[in-house]
Design a protein around this motif. Structure first.
Motif, PDB file in Angstrom:
ATOM      1  N   GLY A 132      24.153 -17.990 -88.622  1.00  0.00           N
ATOM      2  CA  GLY A 132      22.864 -18.094 -89.768  1.00  0.00           C
ATOM      3  C   GLY A 132      22.061 -17.600 -89.521  1.00  0.00           C
ATOM      4  O   GLY A 132      20.469 -18.489 -89.086  1.00  0.00           O
ATOM      5  N   GLY A 133      21.520 -16.003 -89.722  1.00  0.00           N
ATOM      6  CA  GLY A 133      20.268 -15.785 -89.111  1.00  0.00           C
ATOM      7  C   GLY A 133      18.674 -15.722 -90.192  1.00  0.00           C
ATOM      8  O   GLY A 133      18.307 -14.876 -90.365  1.00  0.00           O
ATOM      9  N   GLY A 134      18.643 -16.541 -90.802  1.00  0.00           N
ATOM     10  CA  GLY A 134      17.498 -17.233 -91.825  1.00  0.00           C
ATOM     11  C   GLY A 134      16.340 -17.562 -91.123  1.00  0.00           C
ATOM     12  O   GLY A 134      16.583 -17.730 -89.836  1.00  0.00           O
ATOM     13  N   PRO A 135      15.316 -18.679 -91.462  1.00  0.00           N
ATOM     14  CA  PRO A 135      14.487 -19.007 -91.195  1.00  0.00           C
ATOM     15  C   PRO A 135      14.489 -19.994 -89.820  1.00  0.00           C
ATOM     16  O   PRO A 135      14.346 -19.822 -88.701  1.00  0.00           O
ATOM     17  CB  PRO A 135      13.199 -19.566 -92.309  1.00  0.00           C
ATOM     18  CG  PRO A 135      13.603 -18.776 -93.649  1.00  0.00           C
ATOM     19  CD  PRO A 135      15.397 -17.910 -93.391  1.00  0.00           C
ATOM     20  N   ALA A 136      15.488 -20.810 -90.182  1.00  0.00           N
ATOM     21  CA  ALA A 136      15.648 -21.769 -89.764  1.00  0.00           C
ATOM     22  C   ALA A 136      16.880 -21.731 -88.371  1.00  0.00           C
ATOM     23  O   ALA A 136      16.208 -21.739 -86.784  1.00  0.00           O
ATOM     24  CB  ALA A 136      16.743 -22.655 -90.015  1.00  0.00           C
ATOM     25  N   GLY A 137      17.588 -20.425 -88.001  1.00  0.00           N
ATOM     26  CA  GLY A 137      17.768 -19.952 -87.264  1.00  0.00           C
ATOM     27  C   GLY A 137      17.480 -19.526 -86.547  1.00  0.00           C
ATOM     28  O   GLY A 137      17.728 -19.311 -85.187  1.00  0.00           O
ATOM     29  N   LEU A 138      16.520 -17.703 -87.033  1.00  0.00           N
ATOM     30  CA  LEU A 138      15.330 -17.594 -86.237  1.00  0.00           C
ATOM     31  C   LEU A 138      14.949 -18.345 -85.047  1.00  0.00           C
ATOM     32  O   LEU A 138      14.933 -18.041 -83.724  1.00  0.00           O
ATOM     33  CB  LEU A 138      14.795 -16.572 -86.557  1.00  0.00           C
ATOM     34  CG  LEU A 138      15.696 -15.494 -87.824  1.00  0.00           C
ATOM     35  CD1 LEU A 138      14.813 -14.646 -88.517  1.00  0.00           C
ATOM     36  CD2 LEU A 138      15.854 -14.029 -86.430  1.00  0.00           C
ATOM     37  N   GLU A 151       9.114 -26.449 -93.704  1.00  0.00           N
ATOM     38  CA  GLU A 151       9.797 -27.632 -93.464  1.00  0.00           C
ATOM     39  C   GLU A 151      11.192 -27.436 -93.199  1.00  0.00           C
ATOM     40  O   GLU A 151      11.661 -27.556 -91.943  1.00  0.00           O
ATOM     41  CB  GLU A 151      10.175 -28.420 -94.388  1.00  0.00           C
ATOM     42  CG  GLU A 151       9.631 -29.454 -95.615  1.00  0.00           C
ATOM     43  CD  GLU A 151       9.655 -29.672 -96.872  1.00  0.00           C
ATOM     44  OE1 GLU A 151       9.479 -31.078 -97.336  1.00  0.00           O
ATOM     45  OE2 GLU A 151      10.170 -29.062 -97.672  1.00  0.00           O
ATOM     46  N   THR A 152      11.739 -25.959 -92.933  1.00  0.00           N
ATOM     47  CA  THR A 152      12.427 -26.002 -92.652  1.00  0.00           C
ATOM     48  C   THR A 152      12.330 -25.123 -90.887  1.00  0.00           C
ATOM     49  O   THR A 152      12.457 -25.525 -90.109  1.00  0.00           O
ATOM     50  CB  THR A 152      12.726 -24.145 -93.343  1.00  0.00           C
ATOM     51  OG1 THR A 152      13.169 -24.938 -95.057  1.00  0.00           O
ATOM     52  CG2 THR A 152      13.702 -23.822 -92.787  1.00  0.00           C
ATOM     53  N   LEU A 153      11.020 -24.843 -90.740  1.00  0.00           N
ATOM     54  CA  LEU A 153      10.741 -23.696 -89.371  1.00  0.00           C
ATOM     55  C   LEU A 153      10.498 -25.781 -88.458  1.00  0.00           C
ATOM     56  O   LEU A 153      10.870 -25.700 -87.573  1.00  0.00           O
ATOM     57  CB  LEU A 153       9.770 -23.668 -89.736  1.00  0.00           C
ATOM     58  CG  LEU A 153       9.677 -22.267 -90.420  1.00  0.00           C
ATOM     59  CD1 LEU A 153       8.524 -21.232 -90.595  1.00  0.00           C
ATOM     60  CD2 LEU A 153      11.206 -21.170 -89.489  1.00  0.00           C
ATOM     61  N   ALA A 154       9.841 -26.681 -89.716  1.00  0.00           N
ATOM     62  CA  ALA A 154       9.783 -27.541 -88.561  1.00  0.00           C
ATOM     63  C   ALA A 154      10.935 -28.000 -87.848  1.00  0.00           C
ATOM     64  O   ALA A 154      11.538 -28.621 -86.963  1.00  0.00           O
ATOM     65  CB  ALA A 154       9.062 -28.926 -89.587  1.00  0.00           C
ATOM     66  N   ASP A 155      11.836 -28.338 -89.114  1.00  0.00           N
ATOM     67  CA  ASP A 155      13.685 -28.879 -88.371  1.00  0.00           C
ATOM     68  C   ASP A 155      13.892 -28.125 -87.887  1.00  0.00           C
ATOM     69  O   ASP A 155      14.676 -28.660 -87.285  1.00  0.00           O
ATOM     70  CB  ASP A 155      13.951 -28.568 -90.306  1.00  0.00           C
ATOM     71  CG  ASP A 155      15.630 -29.836 -90.412  1.00  0.00           C
ATOM     72  OD1 ASP A 155      15.286 -31.006 -90.365  1.00  0.00           O
ATOM     73  OD2 ASP A 155      16.431 -29.277 -90.568  1.00  0.00           O
ATOM     74  N   ALA A 156      13.803 -26.691 -87.491  1.00  0.00           N
ATOM     75  CA  ALA A 156      14.079 -25.913 -86.627  1.00  0.00           C
ATOM     76  C   ALA A 156      14.092 -26.374 -85.082  1.00  0.00           C
ATOM     77  O   ALA A 156      14.753 -26.012 -84.558  1.00  0.00           O
ATOM     78  CB  ALA A 156      14.351 -24.364 -86.801  1.00  0.00           C
ATOM     79  N   ARG A 157      12.735 -26.365 -85.578  1.00  0.00           N
ATOM     80  CA  ARG A 157      12.074 -27.223 -83.584  1.00  0.00           C
ATOM     81  C   ARG A 157      12.635 -28.176 -83.341  1.00  0.00           C
ATOM     82  O   ARG A 157      12.627 -28.165 -82.141  1.00  0.00           O
ATOM     83  CB  ARG A 157      10.262 -27.097 -83.958  1.00  0.00           C
ATOM     84  CG  ARG A 157       9.836 -24.953 -84.148  1.00  0.00           C
ATOM     85  CD  ARG A 157       8.899 -25.378 -84.534  1.00  0.00           C
ATOM     86  NE  ARG A 157       8.072 -24.366 -85.603  1.00  0.00           N
ATOM     87  CZ  ARG A 157       6.995 -24.219 -86.420  1.00  0.00           C
ATOM     88  NH1 ARG A 157       6.755 -25.835 -86.503  1.00  0.00           N
ATOM     89  NH2 ARG A 157       6.902 -23.144 -86.837  1.00  0.00           N
ATOM     90  N   ALA A 158      12.697 -29.086 -84.058  1.00  0.00           N
ATOM     91  CA  ALA A 158      12.515 -30.532 -84.558  1.00  0.00           C
ATOM     92  C   ALA A 158      14.501 -29.989 -83.421  1.00  0.00           C
ATOM     93  O   ALA A 158      15.583 -31.118 -82.431  1.00  0.00           O
ATOM     94  CB  ALA A 158      13.350 -31.130 -85.612  1.00  0.00           C
ATOM     95  N   ALA A 159      15.494 -29.588 -84.487  1.00  0.00           N
ATOM     96  CA  ALA A 159      16.153 -29.234 -84.349  1.00  0.00           C
ATOM     97  C   ALA A 159      16.827 -28.193 -82.080  1.00  0.00           C
ATOM     98  O   ALA A 159      17.524 -28.973 -81.653  1.00  0.00           O
ATOM     99  CB  ALA A 159      17.511 -28.643 -84.935  1.00  0.00           C
TER     100      ALA A 159
END
Ligand SMILES: Cc1cc2nc3c(=O)[nH]c(=O)nc-3n(C[C@H](O)[C@H](O)[C@H](O)COP(=O)(O)OP(=O)(O)OC[C@H]3O[C@@H](n4cnc5c(N)ncnc54)[C@H](O)[C@@H]3O)c2cc1C
Ligand code: SF4
Ligand code: SF4
Ligand code: SF4
Lengths: 109, 351
Positions: B9-15, B317-325
């Motif tokens: 998934g190349g959305g904000p979270a994946g990027l 929230e998405t970006l914070a979640d991605a960093r945490a992941a």
């Protein structure tokens, strides 16, 4: 308490102390969905009877919770049980059954 | 050997997760099923609450992920668990041996056609929040020609058991307030109405834009769900709701109705979930391991989750979640592959 000599007229005041829990539980046992209304107003907006006479299931439920059961019956008096409100209710309430149950429980004095 | 990590998934979270993991020294492979990166962010014009251009945010996410191996127009064909790793066959013919997989498959916008009583796809003057964003991006839409009266219907396909979605989509109240302001800026003479059940403006600055919509732009907020819509002979719309504060049924004639379509679990994300036999919750989104304090691990070892794949989220929230992941993936890999050349060794070498 000091009596200042004026009070609200009872009809314009909500007094939750008057709430009849027993009757309400009777209604819940007949139609548990009375608990899940989210007061969105969709039923009232589409009501076929409401075009002509004040009719509102949402208000009737509020009146029951606010111990104004006569008002509740009045808000449903013109209902024709057409079921249109059931089609729009986002909580999927069987509104016709609910209306009949309210009438049954609260018409008994 | 650097660990391979596959991000789906190349959305904000994946990027964002790609950028972080690459910086930690991992070998990141990012796949995106559509022809371009950016996910839903690429479709938005300006973002709530501060109206920053979406392109700017996307641009910085793309710059952050430079150097990451990206395959667009690519989905997963098959995936097998080996001893510690995953063998993933992609639709572009390439096979990846990956030590961790991050599923960042995001969401799908609720298909407003399903909410038939609102007439999307039937009446000309009904559009969705996404259509309005597209209008702001491109400056043209046949439905918008100096509209005099515009309505916003909240909770379309959300908080609606009949539409198959009990939950709140979280972002659409703020989107409605933002878009109401934007249409007033574009058409200052227009009357604008928002039909809501509850205004969920929970985030920082969100209440400020609500106040601004009322005070500076005169947007009318009506507490009642739009119940039905019909089309008049002249193409305008007749909208019915109850003003539940006044306790009276209400009707209004509108030139344009904008539906706040909500978030639903991504269908192509679900396909990945099926391949992996991943657990989903009743709301259709992926389950995370360990509940409230857990975060970004799925119940399956080595499979991580980020972004809207685990439920509605705003962009921050998405970006914070991605960093945490990314942190979680790193912790997992350093524990499971202690001898691998991970970022800690890289730091030692370079220092
Ligand atoms: C109408 C609307 C307006 C919004 N406006 C704002 C705003 O103003 N401010 C704000 O903070 N937030 C806003 N949001 C929220 C924001 O869009 C999300 O937080 C963000 O897009 C979530 O990012 P994501 O990467 O998790 O998911 P997505 O953006 O959905 O990206 C997921 C990506 O994964 C890809 N994918 C899915 N399955 C596969 C697969 N099997 N293989 C390969 N690729 C796959 C998809 O093609 C997609 O590109 C808005 C949301 C909506 C609905
Ligand atoms: S069933 Fe009664 S309350 Fe419901 S729409 Fe018909 S007349 Fe109105
Ligand atoms: S439509 Fe259903 S949820 Fe909405 S007010 Fe009526 S009964 Fe309650
Ligand atoms: S955020 Fe607002 S419009 Fe969206 S589903 Fe929740 S309450 Fe409805």
């Amino acid at each position: 308490m000091v009596d200042f000599g004026f009070t609200l007229v009872p009809s314009s005041r909500i007094n939750l102390d008057l709430f009849d829990k027993e009757k309400y539980e009777e209604l819940v046992s007949m139609e548990p969905d009375v608990r899940i209304c989210m007061a969105c107003g969709s039923c009232t907006a589409v009501c076929t009877a409401g075009k002509f006479v004040h009719t509102s299931l949402r208000e009737a439920m509020e009146d029951i919770f606010n111990a104004k059961t006569d008002n509740a019956l009045e808000s449903l008096r013109a209902c024709q049980l057409c079921g249109k409100c059931a089609m729009v209710c986002p909580r999927g309430i069987n509104t016709r059954h609910l209306i009949m149950s309210i009438t049954k429980v609260y018409s008994k004095k | 050997m650097k660990n391979n990590i596959l991000i789906i998934g190349g959305g904000p979270a994946g990027l964002e997760a790609s950028a972080q993991l690459q910086r930690m020294g991992y070998n990141v492979i990012l796949i995106e099923k559509s022809p371009k990166l950016g996910g839903h962010l690429a479709k938005w014009d300006r973002l709530f609450p501060d109206s920053v251009p979406a392109d700017e945010v996307l641009g910085s996410l793309l710059r952050g992920a430079e150097g990451v191996k990206c395959f667009t127009d690519t989905d997963v064909r098959a995936i097998n668990r080996l001893d510690k790793s995953y063998n993933v066959r992609l639709t572009n013919g390439i096979t990846v041996l990956s030590d961790a997989v991050l599923v960042a498959s995001g969401f799908d916008l609720f298909d407003a056609v399903k909410k038939e009583e609102y007439g999307y796809g039937i009446y000309d003057q009904v559009m969705t929040n996404a259509d309005l964003e597209a209008y702001f991006k491109t400056g043209s839409d046949p439905r918008i020609e100096h509209p005099g009266r515009i309505g916003f219907a909240h909770c379309v396909g959300s908080r609606d058991e009949k539409a198959g979605c009990r939950s709140c989509s979280k972002v659409c109240c703020a989107t409605a307030v933002k878009q109401a302001i934007e249409v007033k800026q574009a058409f200052p003479k227009a009357e604008v109405y928002c039909f809501y059940m509850d205004l969920r403006l929970f985030g920082r600055h969100y209440e400020d834009i609500y106040l601004k919509a009322q005070k500076e732009y005169g947007v009318r907020f009506i507490r009642g769900r739009v119940a039905e819509v019909s089309e008049n002979y002249d193409g305008t719309l007749l909208v019915k709701a109850e003003d539940t504060v006044a306790g009276k049924p209400l009707k209004v004639t509108l030139d344009l109705l904008v539906l706040m379509a909500g978030m639903r679990p991504s269908a192509s994300g679900k396909a990945i979930g099926d391949l992996l036999e991943m657990q989903v919750e009743e709301d259709g989104y992926f389950a995370v391991r360990g509940g409230i304090a857990a975060g970004q691990r799925s119940p399956i070892p080595g499979i991580f989750l980020a972004g809207a794949a685990t439920g509605p989220k705003t962009l921050p929230e998405t970006l914070a979640d991605a960093r945490a992941a990314a942190m979680e993936v790193d912790r997992y890999l350093t524990e499971i592959f202690p001898d691998a050349k991970n970022y800690k060794q890289l730091v030692k070498e370079r220092w």
